[in-house]
Structure formats: C-alpha cells, structure tokens
Design a protein around this motif. Structure first.
Motif, mmCIF file in Angstrom:
data_model
loop_
_atom_site.group_PDB
_atom_site.id
_atom_site.type_symbol
_atom_site.label_atom_id
_atom_site.label_comp_id
_atom_site.label_asym_id
_atom_site.label_seq_id
_atom_site.Cartn_x
_atom_site.Cartn_y
_atom_site.Cartn_z
ATOM 1 N N VAL A 10 10.530 2.609 2.265
ATOM 2 C CA VAL A 10 10.423 2.651 0.810
ATOM 3 C C VAL A 10 10.423 1.212 0.298
ATOM 4 O O VAL A 10 11.209 0.371 0.755
ATOM 5 N N ILE A 11 9.482 0.922 -0.613
ATOM 6 C CA ILE A 11 9.386 -0.420 -1.194
ATOM 7 C C ILE A 11 9.736 -0.314 -2.673
ATOM 8 O O ILE A 11 9.108 0.467 -3.410
ATOM 9 N N ILE A 12 10.725 -1.090 -3.097
ATOM 10 C CA ILE A 12 11.150 -1.057 -4.501
ATOM 11 C C ILE A 12 10.497 -2.236 -5.210
ATOM 12 O O ILE A 12 10.861 -3.390 -4.984
ATOM 13 N N GLY A 13 9.514 -1.959 -6.046
ATOM 14 C CA GLY A 13 8.841 -3.016 -6.793
ATOM 15 C C GLY A 13 7.374 -3.115 -6.419
ATOM 16 O O GLY A 13 7.030 -3.266 -5.252
ATOM 17 N N GLY A 14 6.516 -3.024 -7.449
ATOM 18 C CA GLY A 14 5.075 -3.056 -7.224
ATOM 19 C C GLY A 14 4.432 -4.342 -7.689
ATOM 20 O O GLY A 14 3.293 -4.355 -8.144
ATOM 21 N N GLY A 15 5.156 -5.447 -7.575
ATOM 22 C CA GLY A 15 4.574 -6.756 -7.853
ATOM 23 C C GLY A 15 3.954 -7.312 -6.582
ATOM 24 O O GLY A 15 3.796 -6.586 -5.592
ATOM 25 N N PRO A 16 3.587 -8.586 -6.601
ATOM 26 C CA PRO A 16 2.933 -9.181 -5.438
ATOM 27 C C PRO A 16 3.706 -8.981 -4.134
ATOM 28 O O PRO A 16 3.098 -8.621 -3.116
ATOM 29 N N GLY A 18 5.974 -6.642 -3.252
ATOM 30 C CA GLY A 18 5.976 -5.244 -2.846
ATOM 31 C C GLY A 18 4.608 -4.818 -2.329
ATOM 32 O O GLY A 18 4.497 -4.120 -1.311
ATOM 33 N N ILE A 19 3.562 -5.246 -3.036
ATOM 34 C CA ILE A 19 2.203 -4.917 -2.606
ATOM 35 C C ILE A 19 1.933 -5.558 -1.242
ATOM 36 O O ILE A 19 1.397 -4.916 -0.332
ATOM 37 N N GLY A 20 2.346 -6.834 -1.091
ATOM 38 C CA GLY A 20 2.161 -7.531 0.192
ATOM 39 C C GLY A 20 2.831 -6.776 1.324
ATOM 40 O O GLY A 20 2.244 -6.583 2.398
ATOM 41 N N ALA A 21 4.053 -6.313 1.099
ATOM 42 C CA ALA A 21 4.779 -5.577 2.133
ATOM 43 C C ALA A 21 4.038 -4.291 2.482
ATOM 44 O O ALA A 21 3.896 -3.947 3.669
#
Lengths: 320, 528
Positions: A10-16, A18-21
């Motif tokens: 689960v990735i918390i955060g849809g900024g650069p 989070g998107i990179g991950a």
C-alpha cells in the motif's frame, strides 16, 4: 472489519514519490499494489502549479534539461502510473494506521474502509512550517496570512491575487518561486524577510527568478509579529522595524507530513516531526518505508519520483 | 466525554422563529441574510435588546427566549461568541478559588450543579477530567491548606490535598519538582465556542432576532422607549437595554450615562499543542496563583489537544482589542507550563492565540439596574468565569430585571428549552461514527486533512440555524483549519466549498467579516 481488502503493497500519497514507488514496483512485477491519494487528483504538490501563459515555470525536469510547470511534470508521472496495474483510490484519506498489523483505516467516498498489506510506503510529502512552528513569528491572527500553497491556489485556480503588496517570510527556493508568481501576476515587488542573514536560496537560484522578481530583502529578523486588525497590514520586528503590506505569505521551510507515523506509534523525532529511520528508507517498524519529501529536506518533484522508484527494489527484497 | 445522541443525518430541521441578519455589503452574503434597514425587524420596539453576543449575552438571550418577549441580540462582530468568549482556557470552573461570599462565588456554585444537565440540553460535549493545583516550591506547598479552606468556604466540598506521590501516580509526567497539590474534581473541559452557538441557536428557534456586524454608536434615551443608534445610522427601538458588551461595555455605557467603572483589559496568550501531546496530561494542571494572576495552566482540550496559558498582561486602555501574541509572551507560557509538566517543550506547537479578559475597576460581576436611565442594565467585569456562569448569571439577571425593571415574564409555551435535534450539532458528531448509517457520499470526502473534516460536514454546518458565513465561524463549528497545518492544505478548497454552497463569490469570502477578505479586495474571479 473482517472484509479488509489485502494488498501486497500500500502506498500512502499520490505525489511524485508515491507514483515513483508504484511505477518501480510494477516494473519489478510486485502486485497487487494500491495507491491512496487524499486529493481528488494525482500529482501532489507540483499539480498545484498550473501551466499558465505568462506564468512562472518553477519545476526542473532534469532528465530533459529544462524548466517546466509543475502540472506538466506531475501529469507525465501520472500517465506513467496509468500504464501500470496499480489500484488507485482518489479522494481517500488514511485516517489511522496499525503499523504492526499493517492495517490501514481509510475514509473515502464509499465511507470508512480498512485494508491490509504486506508492506507500506509513506509518501505523504511535506507542508510549509506555520508561524507558530517557526517560533520567531507571532502577532495578530488576521486574514491574508497564507502559505505558498495559497499563492498557487488563489492564483492558478481562481486568478485572484492573495495580496497586492505581499510580504514574503522565508528566503528559500519556494519563497522565491512564490514571490515570482505574485509579481508575475501583477503584485508589487514583494518584500522578503527571514531570520537568516542572507537568503537561503543560492545565487543561481535567485538568478533564475531575476526575470520576475528582485524582492526587497531584509535578513536577520529574530523576533517579529504580524500586524493588522482584520487583514494583515505587514510585519513588525520586536526592535520596531516595519515591513508594510496587505498580505503575508509564510513560505518554504518544509515540515514532513509524518502525523500518521506519529499517531500510529512509529518513531518520529519531536518537535521537528522528522521520521526516525531504522536504515535507509525503512521506518522503525519492519515493512514500513518512506519516500520523497516526507523523509525531510526539500527536493524537487523528479528527485522524489526517482527516490520512490529506487525504493521499489528495497521493498521487493523485503517481500522476498 | 459526554457526546449526546443525535438525530440521524439528513433528518432536521425545525424552523427558527427568530430572524438572523448580517450587516454586510451586497454580495458578501445571501441577500435574504443581509441587514439593510431597521424595517426588516418589524416596527414594534423590542422588550429587551441585548448588546453583546458573547457567551453571557447568548446565555441571557436563551433564558429570555423562554418567555413571551420580543428580544434582539446584537453584536458588532460577525458570529456569536467571537470576542472574549472565543479565546480562553475553555474550562468549566468549580469555583474552588473564588472569593467566598461574592456574587461570583454564588453563581459558580449554582452553575456547577447546572452544567451536566445544561450540556445535555445544549447538546454540547463536556469532559469532567478534574483539576490538580500543583505546588512546585515549599512556599507554594504552604499555600495549599489555605486554598483547601477557601474551596470549602465556597462550598466545593470534594477538594482535597494530595501528596507528591499521589500526584505522580495520577500524572506520570508531572514536574519532578512537585511538592504536593490540591485535587479539584469539579473542573471540567468544555467547548467555549459551541456553548455560545448552542445558546443562540435555541434563542433563535424561540423567536429571538439576531443582528451581527452591527456596531452600536450611541443610545437615544426616551420616556417609554429608547433607541440604539447603529454606526450606519439605523435606529433600533428598545424598551429595555442590557449592556453585555464586555470590553466595549464602557463605551456603550457612556452613550446612556451609565455609572462609573473602567475596563482594564488583560491579555492572555495561549499555546496549543498537537494531539500527539494529549497523553502527556490527564487532568487540568493549575499552578498555585499569585496575587497578580492565576498563572499558566496546562490542560487538555475537549478537542483532544493540549493547551498552555495564559499570560496576564495589562493592555493599554485605548487598544483593548490588542489580542496579538508576542514571541516573548509565548516563551513565558512555555516556561510556565514546563514548571508543571516535564517534556512539554519538545511537544509540537500548532497555534498560538491571545484573548483579552474584561477586568473591571469595580470588581467582578458588576450589575446595575436602571443605570443612567430607566430600563437600562449594565453588566460588566465578567472575567474568567463567564462560560461557567453563563447559565446561573442569566437566571440571576432575569430575576433582577423582573424585580428592578418590572419586566413581565409569562412563559412561552412553545419555547424549546433544549437545542433542537439536528443533523449536524457540531464537530464531535462524525458521520461515520456511533452507528450513523445514512451519511452522504460527501461525508467521505475529507477537505481538512489534519482534523479529517469532510465536505459534507462543511455543508451541514453552513446550513445550521445561525448560518455561519465566515471562515472563522465555520472553523469554530467544524474544526476545519484548526489542525497542525493551520489551513495550509485546506484554506482554498474550503473557500471553494463555501462559495459553491452559498453562492457567495469566492473573492468576497472573509475570515471574520468585511475587511478580512481572504484575497486582496476589489478583485473579480478569473476561473482557470
């Protein structure tokens, strides 16, 4: 709730970051992955810097060696994400974490939900320090005391100037970009004050913004207060110096959005709110990782993106 | 915490019998809410006009609304409870430290018994955490016995002395220099904003008219009726006038030739810590008072934060509203708080604020009937205990007005005593908690991320009876903007929701009324 959906990551955060991950994990074939973004759109902070004719492009796209608007950069990252199988939950906020169980409570358009994962990435970004956090800035609580986020919000979303005679508090790159955006949109030349003796933005960074703004600089302000009754009328230092204006923008000096970690019991240093990392980007509980500006400091959008992508390798190793 | 049960979401809503107006320029609020002439209030003189919609004025309006009377509540600010009532330590006092035999002591004693029932009727939370007065020097320890005696003289019987070990047992983070203390079980936490709001909502429902943003510039005295003259020249006819204007009470009293008193505003600065600091303290921790001040206390808040303050600084008479904080004052609060609690200094501060207490040269709780003219009541000098005594003081005043002013009291059989059931009583009622199943989709869209407040809750608050239309009014009802980021993330999106829901142009929205526009004034929006 027993019907909690389970994900590999689960990735918390849809900024650069989070998107990179998410992109990095997809490249390694790790899945299923879910990315949770509390705003209605992906892209995070850079998305707030809209592309405008005559506007100030403040983001550097190092891979192409040029300067762009944040919206362009974030938009390209979001497109890369769209090519992956990542599940995306927009307008959804993580309200609580149980670090040991890797269980998250979410609030979204369909109400309160829970999900679990084998690994979690905190890519919650950062915000600007408030006057109270600075410690040297007190005074009246009036209207038109804002942050860079408000400069971009009012200007880029509504075409409204937050101040005609702005006083910018802070002197880093973000403060200069705010001053440039205000000036380009028609404000007077901003007054810029900071606790530091000389601006924290470097010579070449200041040179970049020279086209738009040459702020009226005052350094070494150690104690000051906002002036004003209903709306801000400037800043006054305790030794009586005054910087009049009709709005005060408190810019730069980022604070990590580490509250989920703090309230969830992960190691966080106070009062700085910096995550206490076990090793590399691993947090104090195994299986919890952090990426991007939540790690501290302030980095550009591309740095955060690649920081997230590199982290994917670490997560894949952990999951094995 | 007592969080009263509520109607289901979307069920509501009793029609208010009273009228509510904002004295705002065109475009600043809906036309139907705008005050343009005294004719909107009907030609008949009011039986009572209360000047000042702080917690005292709102409490009195609530009390008077139980009777068959025409009542107007008027304030120069743009929400109820926006002056002294909004910036304080938000405690319900037991009255243990009052001066025995005074009216204040009497009112506190009465109010203590009232509050649990009152909170239930107002449908506001109350948290009886109790207080501990902590002695951190030998000298202070000697004062505890006298403080206990004083408490008993005030009929606060459950107060008792604690040893240092007993305090450490209850408060593991108490300062290591603690010598002993006084347990005061009767001290409670309350929501200072929602008390005024709830009083005013009931009053409005019962037919009290409320006029906000109206400065009273003068009083024209007459035989059968007086007129309050507003700064814009409107004349408001009144048979009786109650001056509950707090810091402004002297200026208003000059208008009707009220007797001698002076207001000596005293500023108190506060520090608000993040929710992560809340577990540090279990009780309201009070210092041993000095002759000059009650000192800096450290207390949980009903919102789940931690609070330290206040300072006590005498303000210049010509600037009673100088409620700004100072770097020096904040440092002193932190020092004071750290004398009571270890580890306070490393806790993150999220906001600082200051309020001015209405200290009066003639002592506390100065009440004068027929002051300067028949039918005029002056009430001033309500200092730190106004929130607590709002209920008993209102009763006391109404009795006094009946006796001294010949106010006829015939109960209004249709009047509500309790706040009406509502879809949205306040911030503590969360759409997805306590089994609420009928929340809307917009109750799931967070807009204030720090406090996790949804778009739906903002809309519900905008539709609540007092029609809050400023960002500060909204903040006090919903808690949006009050979190650790102080509006960094949500200010603009919040303004978008308010503008979208009310039709007010986004450039016209204000923090707390005209003159406090969120963006530079005089602009038209150019949407992206």
């Amino acid at each position: 709730m027993s019907d909690a959906q389970h994900f590999k990551v689960v990735i918390i955060g849809g900024g650069p970051a989070g998107i990179g991950a998410a992109v990095g994990l997809a490249k390694r074939g790790v899945g299923p992955v879910v990315l949770i973004e509390r705003r209605a759109e992906l892209g995070g902070t850079p998305m707030g810097y809209r592309k405008k004719p005559g506007g100030v492009p403040t983001f550097v796209e190092w891979t192409r060696g040029r300067v762009v608007f944040g919206e362009e950069l974030a938009g390209r990252m979001a497109k890369r994400l769209a090519k992956t199988d990542t599940a995306i939950r927009l307008g959804t906020q993580v309200t609580k974490i149980d670090p040991a169980e890797k269980r998250l409570t979410l609030l979204g358009p369909d109400g309160v939900r829970e999900l679990t994962a084998d690994a979690a990435v905190l890519a919650a970004g950062a915000r600007e320090q408030t006057p109270a956090e600075k410690g040297w800035l007190a005074g009246a609580r009036t209207a038109r005391v804002g942050f860079t986020r408000h400069v971009t919000g009012w200007l880029d979303r509504h075409g409204l100037l937050p101040a005609r005679k702005p006083v910018v508090v802070g002197s880093d790159l973000i403060a200069y970009s705010a001053a440039a955006k205000l000036r380009a949109a028609g404000s007077d030349e901003p007054v810029m004050i900071d606790r530091r003796q000389s601006p924290s933005a470097g010579f070449f960074e200041r040179l970049f913004f020279w086209r738009w703004t040459r702020p009226d600089w005052s350094g070494g302000v150690t104690a000051a207060g906002m002036k004003g009754d209903r709306a801000a009328t400037g800043v006054q230092s305790s030794d009586g110096k005054e910087w009049p204006g009709d709005g005060v923008m408190v810019c730069g000096e980022l604070v990590p959005n580490s509250e989920l970690a703090l309230l969830g019991g992960l190691a966080v240093e106070l009062p700085s709110r910096q995550l206490q990392l076990a090793r590399g980007q691993a947090m104090s509980e195994p299986g919890w990782f952090a990426a991007g500006n939540v790690l501290g400091g302030f980095h550009g959008a591309q740095w955060c993106y690649f920081n997230g992508r590199r982290l994917a390798k670490r997560i894949a190793t952990f999951l094995e | 915490m007592v969080a009263p049960g509520m109607a289901q979401f979307g069920t509501w809503q009793p029609k208010s019998r009273g009228r509510l107006f904002y004295n705002w320029p065109p475009g600043a609020c809906e036309e139907a809410l705008r005050f343009t002439s005294a004719g909107q209030l009907g030609g008949e003189p009011y039986d009572v006009v209360i000047v000042g919609a702080g917690v005292v004025g709102c409490g009195l309006a609530h009390r008077l609304s139980m009777y068959d009377l025409r009542v107007l509540l008027v304030d120069r600010l743009h929400d109820v409870g926006e002056g002294t009532s909004k910036a304080n330590s938000a405690l319900i006092h037991s009255g243990y430290d009052a001066k025995p035999g005074t009216l204040e002591s009497e009112l506190l004693h009465e109010a203590e018994a009232d509050w649990p029932g009152l909170a239930a009727r107002l449908k506001i939370p109350l948290d009886p955490v109790g207080g501990i007065m902590m002695a951190v020097t030998d000298e202070q320890e000697c004062q505890l016995e006298a403080a206990e005696k004083n408490a008993h003289a005030n009929r606060v019987a459950d107060v008792r002395i604690l040893s240092a070990d007993e305090i450490r047992e209850r408060e593991p983070n108490a300062s290591s220099s603690v010598r002993g203390g006084l347990l005061v079980p009767g001290e409670s936490l309350a929501d200072p904003f929602m008390a005024s709001i709830a009083f005013a909502e009931i009053a409005l429902a019962n037919g009290v008219d409320i006029l906000l943003g109206v400065e009273i510039a003068g009083v024209e005295l007459g035989q059968a009726r007086h007129h309050l003259v507003t700064a814009d020249g409107h004349r408001l006819p009144a048979r009786r006038i109650v001056n509950a204007a707090g810091l402004g009470s002297r200026r208003l009293a000059d208008g009707y030739g009220g007797g001698a008193f002076d207001i000596n505003p005293r500023r108190g600065q506060f520090l608000l810590f993040d929710k992560s600091a809340r577990p540090l303290v279990q009780h309201i921790l009070l210092p041993v008072p000095t002759a000059h001040t009650k000192g800096v206390l450290v207390s949980p808040t009903i919102f789940g934060n931690l609070l330290a303050g206040p300072t006590a600084e005498d303000l210049p008479l010509d600037d009673p509203a100088a409620t700004h904080t100072t770097v020096d004052g904040i440092r002193r609060v932190l020092e004071g708080g750290s004398r009571l609690v270890d580890g306070l200094a490393r806790q993150p501060v999220i906001a600082t604020y200051a309020g001015a207490r209405c200290a009066c040269s003639q002592g506390s709780y100065v009440i004068r009937y027929n002051d300067g003219a028949p039918g005029v009541v002056t009430l001033t000098g309500v200092r730190s205990t106004g929130l607590t005594t709002s209920i008993s003081l209102a009763r006391h005043l109404v009795d006094g007005m009946q006796k001294e002013l010949g106010l006829e009291l015939s109960p209004d059989s249709a009047a509500l005593d309790a706040r009406p059931e509502s879809a949205w009583p306040g911030w503590w009622r969360r759409p997805f908690e306590n089994g609420a199943t009928d929340a809307r989709a917009d109750h799931g869209c967070a807009v204030c991320f720090c406090e996790v407040i949804s778009e739906g809750e903002i809309r519900d608050a905008l539709d609540s009876p007092l029609r809050p239309r400023t960002m500060d009014a909204l903040k006090r009802r919903t808690r949006a903007l009050t979190g650790r980021c102080q509006g960094f993330d949500c200010q603009v999106s919040l303004a978008e929701i308010v503008s979208g829901h009310t039709g007010i142009g986004i450039a016209q929205l204000t923090k707390n009324g005209p003159g406090s526009e969120l963006v530079a004034p005089g602009q038209a929006e150019v949407p992206a």
